[in-house]
Design an enzyme around this catalytic site. Structure first.
Site, short mmCIF file in Angstrom:
data_model
loop_
_atom_site.label_atom_id
_atom_site.label_comp_id
_atom_site.label_asym_id
_atom_site.label_seq_id
_atom_site.Cartn_x
_atom_site.Cartn_y
_atom_site.Cartn_z
N HIS A 134 0.81 -1.21 0.00
CA HIS A 134 0.00 0.00 0.00
C HIS A 134 0.85 1.27 0.00
CE1 HIS A 134 0.39 -0.38 4.49
NE2 HIS A 134 0.36 0.93 4.44
N ASP A 164 0.49 -7.75 1.69
CA ASP A 164 0.80 -6.32 1.79
C ASP A 164 2.31 -6.07 1.79
OD1 ASP A 164 0.18 -3.62 1.83
OD2 ASP A 164 0.19 -3.51 4.02
N GLY A 234 2.95 6.76 8.04
CA GLY A 234 4.30 7.00 7.54
C GLY A 234 5.27 5.94 8.00
N ASN A 235 4.90 5.18 9.05
CA ASN A 235 5.74 4.06 9.50
C ASN A 235 5.61 2.84 8.59
OD1 ASN A 235 5.60 5.07 12.80
ND2 ASN A 235 7.48 4.17 11.99
N SER A 236 4.58 2.81 7.75
CA SER A 236 4.35 1.64 6.89
C SER A 236 5.59 1.30 6.09
CB SER A 236 3.20 1.92 5.92
OG SER A 236 1.97 1.71 6.53
N GLY A 292 -6.36 -25.95 1.93
CA GLY A 292 -7.67 -26.43 1.52
C GLY A 292 -8.67 -26.62 2.63
#
Length: 496
Positions: A134, A164, A234-236, A292
């Protein structure tokens, strides 16, 4: 600045999971120790009851964490809007009896230039950087600024929405690369640092402890490390490191009532990161293994049944209760059934669903695992060959089909018998992209694309490639719904 939030149980509380990337606004977007001295410094322990010294970890990690700017250029887009009076005055019957277009009109609009920011971690001296999907999603330009303020243009090697995670590359040499530790060795209560660029405050370090492991957060990202180290927008994509300055996770989201840090942060473990990075380098897409089953923690299942007035004795309160076995999946092939409780994988104890998904996330289709489980409180074991989302063990090469934003698999024999068809591709997930724009939903079975039969995912991939290079990049999709109703869609592979 752009805030990405999902509200959990809105009728009970106002708690949100917030991806910690600096948000868009309306107009602009916002090694291991090398000598004995270092080794002694890094491993020294504080007296009991005294705070641990985290300066060594900060010194080691800070140079490896970068600031990432995501620029999305202004674009001309076609949008649809409704004018309730348009049809009424152009058609005296107001569009009744099938006439008119219900006031729907199309027009072109110019989107503003937008900029967002996040963090990333250098994992190799030649410029490979790990961050969150992201953080880089939708970027026309990526600019990476190092701790010493040097700037580089970056390109995306690959990205995966489910985990992500994204891998990007800058053209640099002898860059400061972080040492990657095994996140399986992380212990609850261990001191950690979160390193990143929160709220525009570059090169920021915050401290906390590991609050929990194997947390399941949402449908995609699972088996995460939970920490109370302050994480904000902003830490992402930044680093979660141990007291030796080694990477143990990639910071991804926060759990908060306001969108700011007053709660907990979550990081993607390096065991998952390593596998995703390797897949993106080799294949351009993640090779995702599927066990599964659909299930839940055994204790959660027992508690839910008790609330209904049912007494349940599974023989254990730890493990994963199998609520459903997917048709033609690895678990069904190995003989697992609804009601079984998985307790171990390859000898490793599994106490909850997050631990199971964390183990499977490190595997690839075709890998074999040994599962121990309880059935009617009796111990059993089975060997499973994990499959991909398409129901086989082949390497998935769907990078060219990313534009469709969906996943597919060949129909099962039961589906063919029920619908009286001999082939087709079932749409098993619609994340977005061109399929969603065209109105195709999960469960629809594609039989023909551009008048070619769709017997395998490779057939669809070939159709996408051929259409993408033609003068008219369109897919004419024909198929059937699970109800037996026929369907017809036009999928535009390029924007107007």
């Amino acid at each position: 600045m752009k805030k990405i939030a999902n509200y959990i149980a809105p009728t009970l509380s106002v708690v949100a999971i917030v991806f910690s990337v600096a948000a868009f606004n309306k107009t602009c977007a916002a090694t291991q120790p090398t000598n004995q001295v270092e080794a002694v410094s890094s491993m020294s322990a504080a007296p009991a009851g005294q705070p641990v010294d985290l300066t060594f970890a900060a010194d080691k990690a800070l140079p490896t964490v970068v600031y990432i700017k995501n620029t999305q250029n202004s674009k001309l887009q076609t949008v649809e809007y409704s004018d309730p009076f348009e049809d009424f005055f152009s058609d005296p019957f107001g569009g009744f009896f099938g006439r008119g277009n219900s006031g729907k009109q199309k027009r072109q609009v110019q989107t503003p230039k937008r900029v967002a920011a996040g963090s990333g971690v250098i994992i190799s001296t030649d410029g490979y950087i790990v961050t969150n999907n992201h953080v880089v999603d939708g970027a026309d330009e990526l600019t990476v600024t190092l701790n010493d303020n040097k700037e580089y243009s970056a390109r995306i090697i690959g990205a995966d929405k489910t985990t992500d995670l994204a891998l990007i590359k800058i053209d640099g040499k002898n860059l400061p690369a972080i040492t990657v530790a095994n996140s399986d060795n992380v212990k609850v209560g261990e001191w950690v640092l979160a390193v990143g660029n929160p709220l525009g405050l570059n090169n920021t370090v915050t401290a906390g402890i590991v609050s929990a492991k194997a947390r399941t957060m949402g449908e995609g990202v699972s088996s995460m490390i939970q920490t109370d180290a302050a994480i904000n927008q902003g830490n992402s994509g930044g680093a979660l490191v141990n007291t030796r300055g080694e990477l143990i996770g990639i910071n991804a989201m926060i759990y908060s009532q306001t969108g700011s840090n007053i709660g907990y942060g979550f990081a993607i473990p390096t065991t998952i990161m390593n596998k995703v990075v390797d897949d993106l380098k080799k294949y351009g897409t993640v090779q995702r293994a599927m066990i599964g089953i659909r299930g839940t923690d055994a204790n959660n299942y027992v508690d839910a049944e008790k609330e209904k007035g049912n007494e349940v004795d599974l023989g254990t309160m730890e493990g994963v209760y199998v609520a459903e076995v997917v048709e033609d999946g690895a678990a069904e092939d190995a003989g697992l059934k609804k009601g079984d409780v998985i307790t171990h994988i390859d000898g490793q104890k599994v106490t909850k669903f997050g631990e199971l998904t964390g183990i499977i996330a490190q595997k690839r289709p075709g890998d074999k695992i040994t599962i121990s489980y309880l059935r009617d409180k009796k111990k059993h074991s089975a060997t499973l060959t994990l499959k991909n989302e398409q129901g086989n063990t082949k390497v998935v090469k769907n990078a060219d089909m990313d534009v469709l934003g969906a996943d597919f698999r060949p129909v099962s024999k039961a589906q063919m018998d029920q619908l009286e068809i001999s082939y087709g591709l079932e749409v098993i997930k619609v994340n977005g992209g061109k399929m969603k724009e065209a109105g195709i939903q999960k469960g629809f079975i594609i039989q023909r694309v551009n008048d070619q039969p769709m017997r395998s995912v490779e057939d669809l991939q070939d159709a996408v490639k051929e259409a993408s290079t033609s003068k008219d990049p369109v897919l004419i999709v024909k198929g059937i719904y699970p109800t037996g109703k026929r369907g017809y869609f036009v999928v535009q592979l390029q924007n107007d």
